[in-house]
Write an enzyme that holds these catalytic residues in place. Structure first.
Site, short mmCIF file in Angstrom:
data_model
loop_
_atom_site.label_atom_id
_atom_site.label_comp_id
_atom_site.label_asym_id
_atom_site.label_seq_id
_atom_site.Cartn_x
_atom_site.Cartn_y
_atom_site.Cartn_z
N ARG A 125 -8.02 77.13 62.25
CA ARG A 125 -7.90 78.41 62.80
C ARG A 125 -6.53 78.34 63.78
O ARG A 125 -5.92 79.48 64.04
CB ARG A 125 -8.97 78.55 63.72
N THR B 222 -13.14 79.16 67.72
CA THR B 222 -13.40 80.55 67.30
C THR B 222 -12.27 81.29 67.65
O THR B 222 -11.70 82.05 66.98
CB THR B 222 -14.63 81.17 68.04
N LYS C 219 -12.74 83.45 54.88
CA LYS C 219 -12.72 84.80 55.22
C LYS C 219 -11.87 85.70 54.59
O LYS C 219 -10.85 85.22 54.31
CB LYS C 219 -12.81 85.14 56.64
N TYR D 74 -24.83 87.74 59.00
CA TYR D 74 -24.57 87.56 60.34
C TYR D 74 -25.59 88.37 61.23
O TYR D 74 -25.30 88.56 62.29
CB TYR D 74 -23.31 88.19 60.71
N GLU E 195 -28.06 79.11 55.41
CA GLU E 195 -26.80 79.54 54.91
C GLU E 195 -26.71 79.23 53.62
O GLU E 195 -26.08 79.99 52.68
CB GLU E 195 -25.87 79.42 55.86
N HIS F 177 -15.62 80.48 58.28
CA HIS F 177 -16.74 80.17 58.85
C HIS F 177 -17.68 79.12 58.48
O HIS F 177 -17.26 78.50 57.56
CB HIS F 177 -18.01 81.33 58.22
N PHE G 153 -19.30 92.84 68.93
CA PHE G 153 -18.48 93.04 67.85
C PHE G 153 -19.07 92.88 66.06
O PHE G 153 -18.32 92.69 65.29
CB PHE G 153 -17.58 91.80 67.78
N ASN H 241 -10.49 85.18 61.90
CA ASN H 241 -10.27 83.76 62.06
C ASN H 241 -10.44 82.69 60.90
O ASN H 241 -10.66 81.68 61.12
CB ASN H 241 -11.07 83.12 63.48
#
Ligand code: UDP
Ligand code: MG
Length: 140
Positions: A104, A93, A11, A51, A128, A117, A59, A114
């Site tokens: 993480r 998470t 990310k 997402y 995905e 994914h 969120f 974080n």
């Protein structure tokens, strides 16, 4: 279980801190092989599509903006039980709950930012992977 493939994303919080190599080293040390990888910049709309399952969550807007805020590295990881193994290497998470030594625990900045994914089941992994990669890009 057998050999599986799973979709991973490094990310923006991690790509901007130059952590791609350190994160990839953790995948490889766990026996996960990076069989496809590309660095791309998502638009907020693309992040929103990826997402979509979280569209009703409070969120969601912030998550989409974050995922589009800087480049991401999308990857296909392959290995024995790769989907669960990757979730293990990622950690929980919320980094406050992540086991020591997980990505993480070591790198994440918050529950939102974080660092990684990972797909959570065979069906979502297939969807995905197809979202980001064509069959021609998966060389094994
Ligand atoms: N997220 C967030 N706040 C929350 C829960 C999740 O910002 O309270 C973000 C976070 O970046 C997380 C992503 O939304 O990784 C997807 O959430 P999910 O519950 O699927 O967690 P994951 O599968 O990534 O562990
Ligand atoms: Mg998830």
């Amino acid at each position: 279980m057998g050999v599986e493939r799973t979709l991973s994303i490094i990310k923006p919080d991690a790509t901007t801190r130059n952590l791609t190599g350190q994160i990839n080293a953790k995948f490889e040390a766990a026996g996960l092989r990076i069989v496809a990888q590309k660095r791309i910049q998502l638009t907020p709309a693309q992040a929103g599509q990826f997402y979509a399952v979280h569209a009703e969550r409070p969120f969601y807007g912030e998550l989409c903006d974050f995922m589009a805020s800087a480049p991401v590295v999308t990857q296909v990881l392959e290995g024995e039980g790769a989907i669960a193994k990757n979730r293990e290497v990622m950690g929980a998470t919320n980094p406050a709950d992540a086991a020591p030594g997980t990505i993480r625990a070591e790198f994440a900045q918050s529950v939102g930012e974080n660092s990684v994914h990972g797909s959570d089941a065979p069906e979502t992994a297939a969807e995905e992977i197809a979202f980001f990669f064509s069959g021609l890009e998966l060389v094994g």
